[in-house]
Design an enzyme around this catalytic site. Sequence first.
Site, PDB file in Angstrom:
ATOM      1  N   ASN A 175       0.786  -1.248   0.000  1.00 46.00           N
ATOM      2  CA  ASN A 175       0.000   0.000   0.000  1.00 46.00           C
ATOM      3  C   ASN A 175       0.810   1.286   0.000  1.00 46.00           C
ATOM      4  OD1 ASN A 175       0.645  -0.562   2.660  1.00 46.00           O
ATOM      5  ND2 ASN A 175      -1.269   0.191   3.497  1.00 46.00           N
ATOM      6  N   GLY A 231       6.772 -13.852  -1.693  1.00 44.61           N
ATOM      7  CA  GLY A 231       6.679 -13.989  -0.240  1.00 44.61           C
ATOM      8  C   GLY A 231       7.111 -15.360   0.256  1.00 44.61           C
ATOM      9  N   SER A 251       0.372  -7.872   6.862  1.00 40.87           N
ATOM     10  CA  SER A 251      -0.734  -8.374   7.677  1.00 40.87           C
ATOM     11  C   SER A 251      -0.222  -9.111   8.915  1.00 40.87           C
ATOM     12  CB  SER A 251      -1.604  -9.314   6.843  1.00 40.87           C
ATOM     13  OG  SER A 251      -0.851 -10.447   6.495  1.00 40.87           O
ATOM     14  N   GLU A 270       5.039  -3.834  11.774  1.00 41.18           N
ATOM     15  CA  GLU A 270       3.862  -2.978  11.613  1.00 41.18           C
ATOM     16  C   GLU A 270       2.786  -3.840  10.965  1.00 41.18           C
ATOM     17  OE1 GLU A 270       3.651  -0.186  12.949  1.00 41.18           O
ATOM     18  OE2 GLU A 270       5.730   0.384  13.288  1.00 41.18           O
ATOM     19  N   CYS A 304      -3.606   0.728   6.874  1.00 37.67           N
ATOM     20  CA  CYS A 304      -3.698   0.064   8.174  1.00 37.67           C
ATOM     21  C   CYS A 304      -4.427   0.960   9.167  1.00 37.67           C
ATOM     22  CB  CYS A 304      -2.305  -0.246   8.685  1.00 37.67           C
ATOM     23  SG  CYS A 304      -1.243   1.200   8.650  1.00 37.67           S
TER      24      CYS A 304
HETATM   25  P1  NAP Z   1       0.932  -9.062   3.217  1.00 33.10           P
HETATM   26  O1  NAP Z   1       0.139  -9.832   2.249  1.00 33.10           O
HETATM   27  O2  NAP Z   1       1.045  -9.558   4.594  1.00 33.10           O
HETATM   28  O3  NAP Z   1       2.394  -8.910   2.540  1.00 33.10           O
HETATM   29  C1  NAP Z   1       3.381  -8.082   3.095  1.00 33.10           C
HETATM   30  C2  NAP Z   1       4.745  -8.506   2.571  1.00 33.10           C
HETATM   31  O4  NAP Z   1       5.091  -9.780   3.109  1.00 33.10           O
HETATM   32  C3  NAP Z   1       4.815  -8.671   1.059  1.00 33.10           C
HETATM   33  O5  NAP Z   1       6.053  -8.178   0.588  1.00 33.10           O
HETATM   34  C4  NAP Z   1       4.717 -10.172   0.869  1.00 33.10           C
HETATM   35  O6  NAP Z   1       5.294 -10.651  -0.322  1.00 33.10           O
HETATM   36  C5  NAP Z   1       5.530 -10.632   2.058  1.00 33.10           C
HETATM   37  N1  NAP Z   1       5.315 -12.021   2.448  1.00 33.10           N
HETATM   38  C6  NAP Z   1       4.279 -12.841   2.176  1.00 33.10           C
HETATM   39  N2  NAP Z   1       4.464 -14.058   2.754  1.00 33.10           N
HETATM   40  C7  NAP Z   1       5.664 -13.994   3.382  1.00 33.10           C
HETATM   41  C8  NAP Z   1       6.412 -14.905   4.163  1.00 33.10           C
HETATM   42  N3  NAP Z   1       5.970 -16.148   4.404  1.00 33.10           N
HETATM   43  N4  NAP Z   1       7.607 -14.520   4.679  1.00 33.10           N
HETATM   44  C9  NAP Z   1       8.058 -13.258   4.453  1.00 33.10           C
HETATM   45  N5  NAP Z   1       7.382 -12.340   3.718  1.00 33.10           N
HETATM   46  C10 NAP Z   1       6.203 -12.701   3.196  1.00 33.10           C
HETATM   47  O7  NAP Z   1       0.389  -7.557   3.348  1.00 33.10           O
HETATM   48  P2  NAP Z   1      -0.127  -6.576   2.212  1.00 33.10           P
HETATM   49  O8  NAP Z   1      -1.426  -7.077   1.687  1.00 33.10           O
HETATM   50  O9  NAP Z   1       0.953  -6.294   1.234  1.00 33.10           O
HETATM   51  O10 NAP Z   1      -0.356  -5.236   3.059  1.00 33.10           O
HETATM   52  C11 NAP Z   1      -1.520  -4.982   3.756  1.00 33.10           C
HETATM   53  C12 NAP Z   1      -1.344  -5.294   5.234  1.00 33.10           C
HETATM   54  O11 NAP Z   1      -0.300  -4.482   5.767  1.00 33.10           O
HETATM   55  C13 NAP Z   1      -2.582  -4.950   6.062  1.00 33.10           C
HETATM   56  O12 NAP Z   1      -2.797  -5.954   6.996  1.00 33.10           O
HETATM   57  C14 NAP Z   1      -2.195  -3.641   6.741  1.00 33.10           C
HETATM   58  O13 NAP Z   1      -2.893  -3.382   7.926  1.00 33.10           O
HETATM   59  C15 NAP Z   1      -0.741  -3.854   6.965  1.00 33.10           C
HETATM   60  N6  NAP Z   1      -0.072  -2.569   7.149  1.00 33.10           N
HETATM   61  C16 NAP Z   1       0.260  -2.197   8.415  1.00 33.10           C
HETATM   62  C17 NAP Z   1       0.842  -0.957   8.647  1.00 33.10           C
HETATM   63  C18 NAP Z   1       1.169  -0.528  10.051  1.00 33.10           C
HETATM   64  O14 NAP Z   1       1.750   0.533  10.222  1.00 33.10           O
HETATM   65  N7  NAP Z   1       0.819  -1.276  11.065  1.00 33.10           N
HETATM   66  C19 NAP Z   1       1.102  -0.094   7.577  1.00 33.10           C
HETATM   67  C20 NAP Z   1       0.752  -0.508   6.286  1.00 33.10           C
HETATM   68  C21 NAP Z   1       0.163  -1.752   6.085  1.00 33.10           C
HETATM   69  P3  NAP Z   1       4.398 -10.971  -1.638  1.00 33.10           P
HETATM   70  O15 NAP Z   1       3.789  -9.674  -2.028  1.00 33.10           O
HETATM   71  O16 NAP Z   1       5.398 -11.471  -2.588  1.00 33.10           O
HETATM   72  O17 NAP Z   1       3.384 -11.994  -1.218  1.00 33.10           O
END
Ligand code: NAP
Length: 511
Positions: A175, A231, A251, A270, A304
């Site tokens: 995002n 990922g 996530s 995060e 988020c």
């Molecule tokens: P996501 O699906 O969890 O992916 C985040 C990152 O992790 C991606 O680069 C993904 O790679 C990678 N990943 C996936 N599986 C993995 C594994 N087994 N080991 C290591 N890395 C792995 O999250 P998203 O959909 O991109 O982002 C949305 C989420 O981020 C929401 O839950 C949001 O709340 C959270 N967020 C939190 C904050 C905060 O400040 N707390 C800020 C922004 C976003 P791939 O893309 O290659 O699968």
Amino acid sequence: MKVPTRLVLKSDKLKEVALAGEVPVFPYFGGGEFRTDGGLFDVRSPIDQNVIARVIRPTREKALGVLERVYSVGRRAIRDTPGEERVDIFEKTADAIEDAREDFVNILMLNAGKTRKAAEGEVQAAIDRLRLAKLDVRRVYGDYVPGDWSRDTIETEAIVKREPLGVVAAILPFNYPLFDAVNKIVYSAIAGNAVIVKPASSDPLPALALSKLLIDSGFPPEAIAVLPLGGRDVGQLISDRRIAAISFTGSTETGLEVIKEAGIKQYVMELGGGDPAIVLEDADVGQAAQKIVTGITSYSGQRCDSVKFVLAEQGVYEDLKSAIVEGLSKVKVGDPREPETDMGPLIDTETADEVISAARDATSKGGMVLFGGEKVNELGPNYIRPTLIEVDASRLPTLYLYNKEVFASIAVIVKVSDLDQAIALSNGRRYGLDAAIFGHDVAKIRRAARLLEVGAVYVNDYPKHGIAYYPFGGMKDSGIGREGIGYTIEYVTAYKSIIYNYRGAGVWDYL
Ligand code: NAP
């Protein structure tokens, strides 16, 4: 007639990164150079699912080879770059992003589906963050500790300094593909760490483009890598002992996998959120409604810190509900490239489907859809209307939406009997990122700020982390540590105590 998405780079610097082809092909950056030794994967636009670029993905073995180069050469190179020069490199990188601004805005619109305004906002945030690296530096300082407050350490003294950990793995969500890369690189490298960035597979282009500008601005080339791995292919890399710290945004579910895979390291996590907005009886209803509508719909709810729950006291409930519904009805859903569009597509079709099933789940539990709850099929499979569902406070904890973050523009509105019920409902969730409270009663606001189990409370505003000027981060399942200018230094460094023994040397004349 919709214009098909097509990425055309304009700035000379970014044109140097991408190889010409049917669509631009982006090599990965590793070991000090752009490299083409890997397989290709397609990068699609969420606007119309067109392939707008291809990216070269290294194999796991190549990624480990890059890690070795970053560890053996880059780790020393960044540490041996004087701090003042590091600040200067970030200033120059900010200038370079300004020069290539239109390309970055375009990439964010096409690749992340952001409206022009949101894309411009992210590019500006990245520039501002780079320039504010100078505010991080004071947190890299340490302490002088005199020894004479303990019999055991008399006639000794220590310097307790912050040391870089070595190599930080920065794993990005989709995002904020440019800002998050910048933020994680700035705080890691200002503290003297090398960085390996793993961008999200859906929008890796901004981080790859950024690496070119960093290197051209003087960042030691071996001290940065951008590896567009999948990922599932990251496990071996992040579990490697040469990675000392992980800065992950994504996530909660993925975050847990990362910790299980990577083991004992230092973490900034995060994770998932979705925030409550509490509206007190003495709130300015018009102002609260307008801010809540923005909090629900900005970047299609893919933040988020997006508002997902509106918990309003009885006295304002009906007026607030009508004002929010009216506000949502004015939000124009459309192609994010069109200037009048307020809300573009979701990043993938699965999330759009999840919105529909979450709305169905809520209605099956007595909820009522007040607005939205449907796709905008004529625009494409990733477009939904902003959605507001009314539900009784007693049923809220049973909702899918309460128990799992749905990363889209969907919120629930609930009438609460008093502030304490609102606090209990907020704290009942497993997430604890932020909360907003609207109203004027100082004692109630102070009580809420004290009792809410979150990392940040926004008074009379919707939650927005912005450029991390104020620290943010989660409690409970929303994360570990804080991102914030200066504050994150704590998580990417370790204290080292250097103790000098002068016993009997005549430095002190203790009686
Ligand atoms: P996501 O699906 O969890 O992916 C985040 C990152 O992790 C991606 O680069 C993904 O790679 C990678 N990943 C996936 N599986 C993995 C594994 N087994 N080991 C290591 N890395 C792995 O999250 P998203 O959909 O991109 O982002 C949305 C989420 O981020 C929401 O839950 C949001 O709340 C959270 N967020 C939190 C904050 C905060 O400040 N707390 C800020 C922004 C976003 P791939 O893309 O290659 O699968």
